[in-house]
Design an enzyme around this catalytic site. Structure first.
Site, PDB file in Angstrom:
ATOM      1  N   HIS A 142      20.977  91.832   1.484  1.00 53.07           N
ATOM      2  CA  HIS A 142      19.614  91.710   2.017  1.00 53.07           C
ATOM      3  C   HIS A 142      19.457  92.741   3.119  1.00 53.07           C
ATOM      4  CE1 HIS A 142      15.794  89.576   2.735  1.00 53.07           C
ATOM      5  NE2 HIS A 142      15.969  90.033   3.973  1.00 53.07           N
ATOM      6  N   CYS A 143      18.485  93.635   2.952  1.00 54.71           N
ATOM      7  CA  CYS A 143      18.316  94.745   3.882  1.00 54.71           C
ATOM      8  C   CYS A 143      17.138  94.483   4.820  1.00 54.71           C
ATOM      9  CB  CYS A 143      18.091  96.052   3.121  1.00 54.71           C
ATOM     10  SG  CYS A 143      17.872  97.486   4.204  1.00 54.71           S
TER      11      CYS A 143
ATOM     12  N   CYS B 111      20.583  84.310  -2.057  1.00 53.51           N
ATOM     13  CA  CYS B 111      20.238  84.952  -0.786  1.00 53.51           C
ATOM     14  C   CYS B 111      19.674  83.890   0.149  1.00 53.51           C
ATOM     15  CB  CYS B 111      19.230  86.075  -1.000  1.00 53.51           C
ATOM     16  SG  CYS B 111      18.688  86.851   0.537  1.00 53.51           S
TER      17      CYS B 111
ATOM     18  N   CYS C 159      15.433  91.819  -0.517  1.00 54.01           N
ATOM     19  CA  CYS C 159      16.774  91.667  -1.073  1.00 54.01           C
ATOM     20  C   CYS C 159      17.001  92.803  -2.071  1.00 54.01           C
ATOM     21  CB  CYS C 159      16.894  90.317  -1.772  1.00 54.01           C
ATOM     22  SG  CYS C 159      18.570  89.697  -1.816  1.00 54.01           S
TER      23      CYS C 159
ATOM     24  N   CYS D  84      16.049  85.083   1.484  1.00 60.21           N
ATOM     25  CA  CYS D  84      14.963  84.944   0.504  1.00 60.21           C
ATOM     26  C   CYS D  84      14.894  83.534  -0.080  1.00 60.21           C
ATOM     27  CB  CYS D  84      15.146  85.947  -0.630  1.00 60.21           C
ATOM     28  SG  CYS D  84      15.090  87.675  -0.119  1.00 60.21           S
TER      29      CYS D  84
END
Length: 332
Positions: free
Chosen positions: A152-153, A139, A159, A142
């Site tokens: 990833h929200c 990610c 994540c 992150c």
């Protein structure tokens, strides 16, 4: 240096803005429903109590799942997937690409990994310096590798992966129920305010706006929740839906599909009493996932799951020709 550190702090603070917006909307919806609708608008005490009890049950479940989605940290690969100091030194000091490929192939043979890069190489994260387990991805937000990464929200500033995917699904489900319940119970009084049967000016604004917000969020969440239900039924992540995982025999979008029931159990676990609660119950530890039988039969790195222990088991090396055919995947 100080400037870049300040920019990173601002970036981290700004990342919480979507969460703050959701929190403020939820707090306002609580006030509007409990105070302006139930305590001010409703006159029937039985209806008032019934509305408040059901509302608070849904509210607690909604907030609980949202909290777990935000603050459950994504799980990173275990130590055995990281390169040892000796392997890292050997890998970094080696300038010949074919020898680097052999080094990674030797490490991969000691690990239960099935998936490959698009060109059939070992999935290696250059940033985290590790062999990526199946369904694991790096990610960029992150800055870590996340087990069974889905996406990833920004709305949870986290994540979504193996550790919190169940919580995220429940959050979507209870968000839908929360919005649906508000819209269904508010609609009658929305009509009364709209037609002038009720005239309380302050409550009128809150009730009218509450219905519009509930319907708007319900429609948007319905599509998102439906999409993730489809993903669960096929045992795919969002990333795998866009790019099929690659196995020894090539890409296979159904490589992890075990059938609807087993797919469901992989996310929610076998104890059905825990399915609707944001309590960790997913199967496994996120490093290994069962695959269809033909994938196991055709994979040269893993004959069966039981042979792998936490500390790894030494095996007879494969042919050098086969090892050299593996390539390196670098995260950039």
């Amino acid at each position: 240096m100080a400037l870049s550190r300040g920019l990173r702090c601002c970036q981290r603070a700004f990342a919480w803005l979507p969460v703050l917006i959701i929190a403020l909307v939820v707090l306002w919806s609580y006030y509007a429903y409990v105070c302006e609708l139930c305590l001010v608008t409703l006159s029937n005490p039985v209806e008032k109590v019934a509305y408040l009890i059901i509302f608070h049950i849904l509210f607690v479940l909604f907030v609980w799942t949202y909290w777990k989605s935000i603050f459950t940290l994504p799980v990173q690969p275990g130590k055995k997937y990281h390169m040892s100091y000796a392997d890292k030194e050997r890998y970094e000091n080696e300038e010949r690409p074919e020898v680097q490929r052999q080094i990674l192939a030797e490490i991969a043979r000691k690990l239960p990994v099935y998936t490959r890069t698009g060109n059939g190489g070992v999935r290696f994260c250059d940033r985290c310096q590790l062999i990526k387990p199946d369904r694991c991805h790096h990610c960029s937000v992150c800055a870590i590798c996340v087990l069974k990464m889905d996406h990833h929200c920004p709305w949870v500033n986290n994540c979504i992966g193996f550790s919190n995917y169940k919580f995220f699904l429940l959050f979507l489900a209870y968000s839908l129920l929360y919005c649906l319940y508000i819209a269904a119970t508010v609609f009658k009084y929305f009509i009364k305010y709209w037609t002038g049967e009720l005239t309380n000016g302050r409550s009128k604004f809150h009730v009218l706006f509450l219905l519009f917000v509930a319907v708007m969020f319900f429609v948007s969440l319905m599509f998102l929740f439906g999409y993730h239900c489809w993903l669960v039924s096929r045992n795919r992540s969002t990333l795998e839906a866009f790019s099929a995982p690659v196995f020894q025999n090539g890409p296979d979008k159904n490589g992890f599909n075990l059938g609807f029931v087993k797919n469901l159990q992989q996310v929610f676990g076998e104890e059905k009493k825990l399915w609707l609660l944001p309590i960790a119950s997913s199967q496994g530890d996120g490093h290994f996932f069962p695959m269809r039988a033909f994938c196991e039969a055709q994979n040269p790195l893993l004959a069966n799951e039981e042979q792998w222990e936490d500390d790894g088991i030494d095996e007879e090396p494969h042919d050098a020709g086969e090892a050299s055919s593996l390539a390196i995947e670098r995260e950039t």
